[in-house]
Scaffold this active site. Sequence first.
Site, PDB file in Angstrom:
ATOM      1  N   ASP A 106       0.847  -1.195   0.000  1.00 22.11           N
ATOM      2  CA  ASP A 106       0.000   0.000   0.000  1.00 22.11           C
ATOM      3  C   ASP A 106       0.887   1.251   0.000  1.00 22.11           C
ATOM      4  OD1 ASP A 106       1.065  -0.160   2.515  1.00 22.11           O
ATOM      5  OD2 ASP A 106      -0.844  -0.342   3.567  1.00 22.11           O
ATOM      6  N   ASP A 107       0.290   2.405   0.254  1.00 23.24           N
ATOM      7  CA  ASP A 107       1.074   3.641   0.188  1.00 23.24           C
ATOM      8  C   ASP A 107       1.746   3.949   1.518  1.00 23.24           C
ATOM      9  OD1 ASP A 107       0.570   4.087  -2.476  1.00 23.24           O
ATOM     10  OD2 ASP A 107      -1.388   4.953  -2.026  1.00 23.24           O
TER      11      ASP A 107
END
Length: 693
Positions: free
Chosen positions: A563-564
């Site tokens: 994910d980020d």
Amino acid sequence: KTNNFLRHVESMKLMPSGAGHISHLNAVILGDSLATEEDDFVLPSHDFASQANVQSPEQYLKMYKRSIEDPAGFWSEIAAEFYWKQKWGHKVCDENFDVRKGNIKIEWFKGGITNICYNCLDRNIEAGLGDKVAIYWEGNEPDLDGTLTYIQLLHQVCQLANYLKDNGVKKGDAVIIYLPMLMELPIAMLACARIGAVHSVVFAGFSAESLAQRIIDCKPKVVITCNAVKRGLKVLYLKDIVDAAIKDSAQNGVSIDKCLVYGNSLATKREDTKWKDGRDIWWQDVVPQYPTSCLVEWVDAEDPLFLLYTSGSTGKPKGVLHTTGGYMVYTATTFKYAFDYKQSDIYWCTADCGWITGHSYVTYGPMLNGASVIVYEGAPNYPDAGRCWDIVDKYKVTIFYTAPTLVRSLMRDGDDFVTRYSRKSLRVLGSVGEPINPSAWRWFYNVVGDSRCPISDTWWQTETGGFMITPLPGAWPQKPGSATFPFFGVQPVIVDENGVEIEGECSGYLCVKKSWPGAFRTLYGDHERYETTYFKAFAGYYFSGDGCSRDKDGYHWLTGRVDDVINVSGHRIGTAEVESALVSHPKCAEAAVVGVEHAVKGQGIYAFVTMVDGVQYSEELRKELVLTVRKQIGAFAAPDKIHWAPGLPKTRSGKIMRRILRKIASRQLDELGDTSTLADPNVVNQLIELADS
Ligand code: 6R9
């Protein structure tokens, strides 16, 4: 030396159905040989294995099988070793792990009445450990130290607990703790737990703005801090940061009436500390006057124990909430098995209590086991790169638990700093925070551990409360860089992008099927975000946010966040948090942040920034941008690289193509892939031209 003891365990027959993750396991039985270069297995020695809490793959498999087939029986037997004022109700575990069937709910030992502070201190003292050292404190300066026995620790905890009660802190109230690694930090955590207050420790490297954000979210009754601390040669004025944060919170409608300040005279003089009479109180002036005993607030197993904020893929940090009973049982058990803990061990975890590792494996897990724990105030390379091994020899540390980033940085400083110390006391090493690369693993194993100490590479998260995938050091042959197999009760699964479980040798997204006692129960004040972030991505599972592959022998290899979120020196940082800090600079129009490989930190922060029209790039401006991030989040989140970007690569619908930015950041320019879908493909060439300016 060859491993002539190798033989295969027919694990498929031993494994319960549904636990396919080790169905292809070909484990190696232990021998008394050391690692050989020609195979990728590293075996625990015969001496180690024969004294271990779990001594063989078969023994692990037997216990694991039981934990999966009969979780209630498995965990309640362990829970019975603790003190419960009242036993839990008829259900050991009550869960809904599937959003399609309603709200996510996880409950363990509900109805059971207990207290984790009582179980850490009073229970161990009653069992005869009163005079055992609970904390060996080592100061920043090598000649500064102190100890607290279990009885002394209890007395100090009770005094603080009484102070808090006297100041109106009640069961369920939040208390913010913003302290460096002084003994007062675990004391404060335990004092809160004793009276049923919910502690929220904020890492003392966070900025005033980050601290304010957390104060505003959890509205604490009291903030506990100290005036200043020395780390290495630097003095950090924590009280000034707290003052700024309290001011900021007040402007946002959350006022703080009490700020308890530990006077750390070694870092700065009391009289040099700014003071607000009525609100600020010196710890030393009030706490020692309180009685050294304090009645325990008995709480339900499902009452909250603490809140710990962590980064997610949006700007707002998430308040991860852990409850009491399951967390207690889980941290104690994981500690005991993953480190092969014995009463004679001296244990040192280099993590700060501001992170989950310090919660579960400096304070609760070890103290529930009655362990002697080192609490180190300073920097690991002060006054030089040999400090860790100096401390290991001084206290005869037997279990040493740290992060790959420290291993890599010490590895760079050269073997001499290590080999000039004996390190003979060491018997188990541990790693946490990010994947450990095989070369760092081998250096840790061969140089630090003299090819004698197994390494527990523990994969877990703030959310999981305790270890999820980890070697049991006497049971498993290790593979450098692999976290190996699941802990008891944990069913990891690897799913593809459609959420379909994949068996055998594969790679994909790491999820967990079914709950475990240490799991977090919600995100504070936002159960919906909890469900969306963790349970909706792949319905029916908890999604970790990590990628993982499984090899032919069933070993797990973590491959990093999908994910980020970036992992810098084992610290989780959301790209969105850094971006929002950058764009708060008046001259910054837009920012996109990606992670990039970094030799020591694991990942570095690489920021593409677009300035508002007419602004000239300059070194001064670059420094201002970096400073903005330091001020808003903390020094550990400062970007390593600012890349001037006249424009960012976006799709026609306006979405930033981070895939392309990652390739530019790592200079893999021949792997940019298809750029034809970009709204303006020219942007890419501009970025490449500006890459090294
Ligand atoms: C305990 C802790 C969690 C994230 C996690 C993963 C990474 C932690 C790891 C590891 C590979 C290990 N991570 N331990 N990756 N091997 N042994 O660090 O919690 O701060 O919440 O970070 O850290 O990416 O998702 P937290």
